[in-house]
Write a protein that holds these residues in place. Structure first.
Motif, PDB file in Angstrom:
ATOM      1  N   TRP A 252      31.773  39.446  34.711  1.00  0.00           N
ATOM      2  CA  TRP A 252      32.285  38.488  36.706  1.00  0.00           C
ATOM      3  C   TRP A 252      31.586  37.179  36.252  1.00  0.00           C
ATOM      4  O   TRP A 252      30.674  37.316  35.814  1.00  0.00           O
ATOM      5  N   ALA A 253      33.101  35.647  36.500  1.00  0.00           N
ATOM      6  CA  ALA A 253      31.381  34.612  36.343  1.00  0.00           C
ATOM      7  C   ALA A 253      31.879  34.320  37.969  1.00  0.00           C
ATOM      8  O   ALA A 253      33.122  34.450  38.463  1.00  0.00           O
ATOM      9  N   LEU A 254      31.833  34.062  38.461  1.00  0.00           N
ATOM     10  CA  LEU A 254      30.913  33.865  39.727  1.00  0.00           C
ATOM     11  C   LEU A 254      29.836  33.006  40.469  1.00  0.00           C
ATOM     12  O   LEU A 254      29.244  32.302  39.956  1.00  0.00           O
ATOM     13  N   PRO A 255      30.176  32.181  41.859  1.00  0.00           N
ATOM     14  CA  PRO A 255      28.567  31.797  41.775  1.00  0.00           C
ATOM     15  C   PRO A 255      27.109  32.137  42.438  1.00  0.00           C
ATOM     16  O   PRO A 255      27.169  33.520  42.724  1.00  0.00           O
ATOM     17  N   PRO A 256      26.310  31.349  41.622  1.00  0.00           N
ATOM     18  CA  PRO A 256      25.078  31.894  41.836  1.00  0.00           C
ATOM     19  C   PRO A 256      24.478  32.492  43.415  1.00  0.00           C
ATOM     20  O   PRO A 256      25.337  32.074  44.215  1.00  0.00           O
TER      21      PRO A 256
ATOM     22  N   LEU B 268      28.046  36.208  34.504  1.00  0.00           N
ATOM     23  CA  LEU B 268      27.936  34.810  34.707  1.00  0.00           C
ATOM     24  C   LEU B 268      27.666  33.807  35.707  1.00  0.00           C
ATOM     25  O   LEU B 268      28.507  33.909  36.571  1.00  0.00           O
ATOM     26  N   GLU B 269      26.375  33.805  36.180  1.00  0.00           N
ATOM     27  CA  GLU B 269      25.886  33.145  37.629  1.00  0.00           C
ATOM     28  C   GLU B 269      26.148  31.620  37.165  1.00  0.00           C
ATOM     29  O   GLU B 269      25.511  31.011  36.348  1.00  0.00           O
ATOM     30  N   THR B 270      26.789  31.175  38.047  1.00  0.00           N
ATOM     31  CA  THR B 270      27.098  29.662  37.973  1.00  0.00           C
ATOM     32  C   THR B 270      27.824  28.167  39.194  1.00  0.00           C
ATOM     33  O   THR B 270      29.160  29.104  39.100  1.00  0.00           O
ATOM     34  N   LEU B 271      27.943  27.015  39.146  1.00  0.00           N
ATOM     35  CA  LEU B 271      28.786  26.424  39.474  1.00  0.00           C
ATOM     36  C   LEU B 271      29.360  25.490  38.910  1.00  0.00           C
ATOM     37  O   LEU B 271      30.422  25.068  39.216  1.00  0.00           O
ATOM     38  N   SER B 272      29.264  25.411  37.871  1.00  0.00           N
ATOM     39  CA  SER B 272      29.858  24.972  36.368  1.00  0.00           C
ATOM     40  C   SER B 272      31.129  25.618  36.150  1.00  0.00           C
ATOM     41  O   SER B 272      31.346  26.428  35.734  1.00  0.00           O
TER      42      SER B 272
ATOM     43  N   TRP C 141      37.270  35.623  36.814  1.00  0.00           N
ATOM     44  CA  TRP C 141      36.266  34.346  37.303  1.00  0.00           C
ATOM     45  C   TRP C 141      36.853  34.608  39.110  1.00  0.00           C
ATOM     46  O   TRP C 141      38.106  34.321  39.443  1.00  0.00           O
ATOM     47  N   ILE C 142      35.909  34.776  39.956  1.00  0.00           N
ATOM     48  CA  ILE C 142      36.297  34.135  41.230  1.00  0.00           C
ATOM     49  C   ILE C 142      35.666  32.848  41.416  1.00  0.00           C
ATOM     50  O   ILE C 142      34.676  32.636  41.300  1.00  0.00           O
ATOM     51  N   ALA C 143      36.994  32.139  42.023  1.00  0.00           N
ATOM     52  CA  ALA C 143      36.770  30.836  41.486  1.00  0.00           C
ATOM     53  C   ALA C 143      37.455  30.513  42.689  1.00  0.00           C
ATOM     54  O   ALA C 143      38.760  31.244  43.360  1.00  0.00           O
ATOM     55  N   PRO C 144      37.324  28.427  43.523  1.00  0.00           N
ATOM     56  CA  PRO C 144      38.276  28.301  44.067  1.00  0.00           C
ATOM     57  C   PRO C 144      39.676  27.828  44.119  1.00  0.00           C
ATOM     58  O   PRO C 144      39.031  27.450  42.728  1.00  0.00           O
ATOM     59  N   ARG C 145      40.426  28.197  44.616  1.00  0.00           N
ATOM     60  CA  ARG C 145      41.426  27.935  44.030  1.00  0.00           C
ATOM     61  C   ARG C 145      42.452  26.515  43.615  1.00  0.00           C
ATOM     62  O   ARG C 145      42.840  26.760  42.463  1.00  0.00           O
ATOM     63  N   GLU C 146      42.133  25.827  44.313  1.00  0.00           N
ATOM     64  CA  GLU C 146      41.315  24.549  43.579  1.00  0.00           C
ATOM     65  C   GLU C 146      41.249  24.694  42.127  1.00  0.00           C
ATOM     66  O   GLU C 146      41.477  23.306  41.619  1.00  0.00           O
ATOM     67  N   ALA C 147      40.205  25.137  42.211  1.00  0.00           N
ATOM     68  CA  ALA C 147      40.024  24.789  40.769  1.00  0.00           C
ATOM     69  C   ALA C 147      40.569  25.036  39.623  1.00  0.00           C
ATOM     70  O   ALA C 147      39.731  24.098  38.019  1.00  0.00           O
TER      71      ALA C 147
END
Length: 312
Positions: free
Chosen positions: A201-205, A230-234, A249-255
């Protein structure tokens, strides 16, 4: 009237310790000795006749009196700094609007608003440039409280650090689970939560408001985080990692909306949130009223109202 015994060095030392939660780091930032900064804080506490900090296992934290002083001293020092800067502006031209941006608005809302703001500048309506600082909500809100930012924009209603800051809602933005278009789960309907943990998973820290929602999702579906994270806000790092692997990837829809529309990424058939979190503008009401800040907030409202940001 300000107590004549309180000097500028006292307030600078106080604000730096409050910002860095450490006497040692504050001393380093101010290029003075640690005994020197401790002496300044001790003198200020004696003048005010109350403790401003208490020691914790993580460093130091503000007492209630310290929080009260911070609420007023930060914006006051910022106003003083702006006054000094304004003298230089008269000679060199240009002013700055300082904005804190969370990842939920980095891709569309804020860039579109800044482009519109710069167009207004080109038309002679103002002469203010924009400086954008990114990071976690706790970091950005602490800088806003200190008066170092004019506003923070993004999804942050879940943030404990909002406290007495003012939050204005603009729209709701959900988190979504996405993968590259050729991912094994991309065509599965519906996807079971238990299937997610077979992939990285790629997710917020940790310690971010978005991570809190990830943790809540795991609790609701009785799953644990996968072993590879993978913990990152990038956003660029998360996007490239997801595009070139089987990561989710758990991401904001806008992103990710443009990548979803182009077919590069695919939203999994498992809703992460129903409505999503409230995205908006956070300001420090104790700061001096600013027509420039108010004008940019209006630009943000217009961009949001025009539904440039897709809503759930």
């Amino acid at each position: 009237m300000l107590n004549a015994r309180i000097k500028l060095r006292h307030l600078m030392a106080f604000l730096e310790v409050a910002k860095r939660r450490s006497f040692a780091r504050a001393a380093e930032a101010l290029a003075i000795t640690q005994p020197g900064i401790s002496k300044a804080i001790r003198e200020l506490e004696e003048i005010l006749q109350t403790p401003l900090f208490e020691r914790t296992s993580q460093g130091v934290s503000l007492t209630q009196a310290g929080l009260t002083l911070l609420r007023h001293a930060g914006p006051a020092m910022r106003a003083l700094d702006e006054g000094v800067s304004a003298i230089g502006d008269a000679h060199h031209g240009g002013r700055w609007l300082r904005i804190g941006a969370l990842s939920t608005v980095e891709s569309r809302l804020l860039p579109v608003a800044i482009q519109r703001w710069h167009s207004a500048s080109a038309a002679g309506q103002h002469d203010t440039s924009v400086s954008v600082v990114t990071g976690a909500s706790a970091y950005l809100l602490s800088r806003l409280r200190l008066g170092e930012l004019d506003m923070v924009v993004g999804r942050m209603t879940e943030a404990r650090e909002i406290g007495d800051l003012y939050f204005e809602h603009l729209y709701y933005e959900p988190l979504v689970i996405v993968a590259r278009s050729g991912h094994p789960l991309a065509q599965v309907t519906p996807v079971a939560a238990s299937q997610l943990i077979a992939y990285p998973w790629a997710l917020p820290p940790p310690q971010t408001t978005l991570r809190q929602q990830v943790d809540s999702f795991c609790v609701r579906h009785a799953i644990t985080l996968p072993p590879l994270l993978l913990e990152t806000l990038s956003l660029p790092v998360s996007y490239r990692y997801t595009l070139e692997s089987d990561a989710l990837w758990i991401a904001p829809r806008e992103a990710v909306i443009e990548e979803l529309e182009s077919g590069l990424l695919k939203e999994l058939a498992l809703p992460f949130e129903a409505q999503g979190g409230s995205v908006g503008i956070c300001t420090n009401v104790s700061m001096t009223k600013s027509l420039t800040r108010d004008a940019f907030c209006e630009t943000l409202r217009q961009v949001a109202a025009e539904r440039i940001i897709p809503r759930s």
